[in-house]
Design a protein around this motif. Structure first.
Motif, mmCIF file in Angstrom:
data_model
loop_
_atom_site.group_PDB
_atom_site.id
_atom_site.type_symbol
_atom_site.label_atom_id
_atom_site.label_comp_id
_atom_site.label_asym_id
_atom_site.label_seq_id
_atom_site.Cartn_x
_atom_site.Cartn_y
_atom_site.Cartn_z
ATOM 1 N N ARG A 189 0.834 -1.110 0.044
ATOM 2 C CA ARG A 189 -0.045 -0.018 -0.021
ATOM 3 C C ARG A 189 0.794 1.178 -0.104
ATOM 4 N NH1 ARG A 189 -4.608 0.655 -1.605
ATOM 5 N NH2 ARG A 189 -4.989 2.372 0.131
ATOM 6 N N GLU A 190 1.714 1.345 0.776
ATOM 7 C CA GLU A 190 2.910 2.249 0.721
ATOM 8 C C GLU A 190 3.490 2.449 -0.553
ATOM 9 O OE1 GLU A 190 5.870 2.247 3.809
ATOM 10 O OE2 GLU A 190 4.691 1.345 5.160
ATOM 11 N N TYR A 191 3.704 1.463 -1.332
ATOM 12 C CA TYR A 191 4.347 1.606 -2.606
ATOM 13 C C TYR A 191 3.277 2.266 -3.711
ATOM 14 C CZ TYR A 191 8.204 -1.253 -1.188
ATOM 15 O OH TYR A 191 9.342 -2.055 -0.644
ATOM 16 N N GLU A 192 2.239 1.691 -3.487
ATOM 17 C CA GLU A 192 1.064 2.260 -4.474
ATOM 18 C C GLU A 192 0.742 3.720 -4.136
ATOM 19 O OE1 GLU A 192 -3.315 0.502 -5.295
ATOM 20 O OE2 GLU A 192 -2.727 0.581 -3.081
ATOM 21 N N LEU A 193 0.673 4.084 -3.047
ATOM 22 C CA LEU A 193 0.724 5.355 -2.617
ATOM 23 C C LEU A 193 1.864 6.215 -3.000
ATOM 24 C CD1 LEU A 193 -0.997 5.420 1.069
ATOM 25 C CD2 LEU A 193 -2.173 5.841 -1.088
ATOM 26 N N ALA A 194 3.053 5.749 -2.741
ATOM 27 C CA ALA A 194 4.139 6.557 -3.479
ATOM 28 C C ALA A 194 4.055 6.865 -4.905
ATOM 29 C CB ALA A 194 5.589 5.830 -2.810
#
Length: 85
Positions: free
Chosen positions: A49-54
């Motif tokens: 999810r962090e990668y997706e938001l980044a």
């Protein structure tokens, strides 16, 4: 990535998932022979999810740099996105 048939999940429960996660990072749940779901550790999910938001932030910055944005009031925005333009 290992595949766990839904029937095994139904009969063996979460222990079947835990056994697969001890070997692989993700477990695919198949329903009637079709891969349908993925189960993973919550920590890994949160990282994804962090990668997706980044990535979303990078895309937004690229849009701004390329001039692909609109400056408008909230009312104008609502009309534009609802198709009432």
């Amino acid at each position: 990535m290992s595949v766990l048939p839904a029937n095994d999940l139904k009969t063996k429960g979460i222990s079947a998932v835990e056994a697969r996660l001890a070997v692989d990072e993700e477990v695919i749940i198949s329903v009637r022979g079709q891969d349908r779901y993925v189960i993973m550790d919550l920590e890994k999910y949160n990282k994804l999810r962090e990668y997706e938001l980044a990535m979303a932030v990078q895309e937004a910055k690229a849009d701004v740099e390329a001039g692909r944005f609109v400056t408008e009031s909230v009312a104008d925005h609502m009309r534009r996105v609802s198709g009432d333009v």
